[in-house]
Each structure stands twice: as C-alpha cells, then as structure tokens.
Enzyme design. Sequence first.
Site, PDB file in Angstrom:
ATOM      1  N   GLY A 140      77.562  26.161  51.277  1.00  0.00           N
ATOM      2  CA  GLY A 140      77.791  27.334  50.512  1.00  0.00           C
ATOM      3  C   GLY A 140      78.425  26.799  49.203  1.00  0.00           C
ATOM      4  O   GLY A 140      78.912  25.729  48.908  1.00  0.00           O
ATOM      5  N   GLN A 173      82.387  27.890  41.239  1.00  0.00           N
ATOM      6  CA  GLN A 173      82.735  26.604  41.401  1.00  0.00           C
ATOM      7  C   GLN A 173      81.855  25.835  40.408  1.00  0.00           C
ATOM      8  O   GLN A 173      82.221  24.585  40.403  1.00  0.00           O
ATOM      9  CB  GLN A 173      82.217  26.317  42.824  1.00  0.00           C
ATOM     10  CG  GLN A 173      83.203  26.927  43.727  1.00  0.00           C
ATOM     11  CD  GLN A 173      82.738  26.402  45.393  1.00  0.00           C
ATOM     12  OE1 GLN A 173      81.723  27.183  45.881  1.00  0.00           O
ATOM     13  NE2 GLN A 173      83.142  25.576  45.931  1.00  0.00           N
ATOM     14  N   CYS A 217      85.533  22.718  51.679  1.00  0.00           N
ATOM     15  CA  CYS A 217      85.087  23.270  50.500  1.00  0.00           C
ATOM     16  C   CYS A 217      84.797  22.240  49.494  1.00  0.00           C
ATOM     17  O   CYS A 217      85.531  21.482  49.589  1.00  0.00           O
ATOM     18  CB  CYS A 217      86.266  24.251  49.929  1.00  0.00           C
ATOM     19  SG  CYS A 217      85.938  25.203  48.490  1.00  0.00           S
ATOM     20  N   LEU A 218      83.770  22.389  48.765  1.00  0.00           N
ATOM     21  CA  LEU A 218      83.188  21.356  47.835  1.00  0.00           C
ATOM     22  C   LEU A 218      84.183  21.389  46.746  1.00  0.00           C
ATOM     23  O   LEU A 218      84.390  20.406  45.957  1.00  0.00           O
ATOM     24  CB  LEU A 218      81.907  21.783  47.292  1.00  0.00           C
ATOM     25  CG  LEU A 218      80.657  21.724  48.293  1.00  0.00           C
ATOM     26  CD1 LEU A 218      79.534  22.219  47.430  1.00  0.00           C
ATOM     27  CD2 LEU A 218      80.726  20.183  48.744  1.00  0.00           C
ATOM     28  N   HIS A 237      84.339  33.096  53.385  1.00  0.00           N
ATOM     29  CA  HIS A 237      84.822  31.779  52.509  1.00  0.00           C
ATOM     30  C   HIS A 237      84.300  32.074  50.979  1.00  0.00           C
ATOM     31  O   HIS A 237      85.084  31.790  50.082  1.00  0.00           O
ATOM     32  CB  HIS A 237      84.495  30.695  53.322  1.00  0.00           C
ATOM     33  CG  HIS A 237      84.831  29.201  52.529  1.00  0.00           C
ATOM     34  ND1 HIS A 237      85.652  28.164  53.013  1.00  0.00           N
ATOM     35  CD2 HIS A 237      84.431  28.730  51.067  1.00  0.00           C
ATOM     36  CE1 HIS A 237      85.778  27.493  51.758  1.00  0.00           C
ATOM     37  NE2 HIS A 237      85.041  27.665  50.824  1.00  0.00           N
ATOM     38  N   GLU A 238      82.875  32.189  50.973  1.00  0.00           N
ATOM     39  CA  GLU A 238      82.340  32.213  49.684  1.00  0.00           C
ATOM     40  C   GLU A 238      83.049  33.344  48.784  1.00  0.00           C
ATOM     41  O   GLU A 238      83.108  33.270  47.644  1.00  0.00           O
ATOM     42  CB  GLU A 238      80.825  31.994  49.826  1.00  0.00           C
ATOM     43  CG  GLU A 238      80.512  30.843  50.348  1.00  0.00           C
ATOM     44  CD  GLU A 238      80.793  29.399  49.885  1.00  0.00           C
ATOM     45  OE1 GLU A 238      81.106  29.568  48.637  1.00  0.00           O
ATOM     46  OE2 GLU A 238      81.065  28.546  50.587  1.00  0.00           O
ATOM     47  N   HIS A 246      86.024  33.038  47.003  1.00  0.00           N
ATOM     48  CA  HIS A 246      85.990  32.460  45.482  1.00  0.00           C
ATOM     49  C   HIS A 246      86.030  33.157  44.460  1.00  0.00           C
ATOM     50  O   HIS A 246      86.369  32.994  43.450  1.00  0.00           O
ATOM     51  CB  HIS A 246      84.575  31.346  45.623  1.00  0.00           C
ATOM     52  CG  HIS A 246      84.959  30.151  46.222  1.00  0.00           C
ATOM     53  ND1 HIS A 246      85.699  29.187  45.966  1.00  0.00           N
ATOM     54  CD2 HIS A 246      84.393  29.548  47.401  1.00  0.00           C
ATOM     55  CE1 HIS A 246      85.845  28.014  46.690  1.00  0.00           C
ATOM     56  NE2 HIS A 246      84.742  28.225  47.664  1.00  0.00           N
TER      57      HIS A 246
HETATM   58 NI    NI Z   1      84.501  26.902  49.028  1.00  0.00          NI
END
Ligand code: NI
Length: 179
Positions: free
Chosen positions: A46, A51, A99-100, A141-142, A145
């Site tokens: 995701g 991000q 998470c990236l 989660h996304e 952000h």
């Molecule tokens: Ni994330």
Amino acid sequence: MAILRILETPDPVLRQISVPIAAVDDSIRTLIADMFETMYDAPGIGLAAVQVGVPKRLLVMDLAEPEEEGAEPVKEPRVFINPEILTHSEDQLLYNEGCLSVPDQYAEVLRPDRIRARWLDEHGAAHEEDLDGLLAVCLQHEMDHLEGVLFIDHLSKLKRDMVLKKLAKARKERGSRAA
Ligand code: NI
C-alpha cells in the site's frame, strides 16, 4: 511511468493533512501509475500519495499473494480516492504492520477488523463496500497517512521508541556499509 522517492520518517511532509481531490483527471491517473510502479518496486502492499510528497487524498494498494516462483506476477491493483470510513466493527484485529516510510520495521497494531468504506476509483466512479481482514487493516493504515498519522503512533511510547531506535541503527549500518 516513473519510480518516485518515498519519504521516510521523520520527514515533516508525512505529518501533513492531505487535501481532497476535486477532479479525477489525467494528472491524477499519471500520479496513480507512478505510485503503483513505486509501490511494486519497493516492494510494498500500500502507498499513500503523501508518502511520495503529494498531500492529496489518494491511496494505491495491492494485496495479491506472492506469485509462485518463476510465474508471471498476478496483480490486483486497487485505487482509493477521497476514501471515507462510514462504520467500523467493535471487533478488532491485531496485525503485524509495516510501512514504506518506516522501512523494515514491524509492530503489532490493533484496529477494527470490519469497516464500511466509500471512495472514488481512478475513473471518478463512486464505490461503497464492506471490507474485512487485511484489506480493512491496510485501508485504515493508508487512511491514517492522509491525516499525517503513522502506524508507530498507535504504539506505546516505549514500543515506538524501540522501533525508532532500531530504524536509526539500521540506517547507521547502511550508511557505514556505503561509505
Ligand atoms: Ni504506511
């Protein structure tokens, strides 16, 4: 298409509140294509636009299971524009999240395991669905952000400090290897 740079904590852009997308046009579709390329390259399941430095309410996801070795990857790309959670279950699911933007760090986070959500797709069409399991967890989660929230914010201060310490150590090791 292009692979974009993924921002990592503590980049202050990750703390911005993303703004709604007024029109789903070709510039948004180009951004979506670039975000998928960036996410698959990372690899991740995701990615939120913020991000990659674009604080707009846009997420891409692909939860497809890893394909068999040597097989052509089967992709299940999903796009969420201006997503909203309408209702969520009382039942919660504990999931080991990563998470990236917090690379290679994982920790268990508790979230509602069923949600009803609505969003627009890449053609501007509206969708409303009940989602559960990993899909529900990943969307939440996304969506965090979009509010400038990272999964580590859901942890106790002790646990969060441990994750950030491990991240700093990993970065230092990477740096010394590269030097
Ligand atoms: Ni994330």
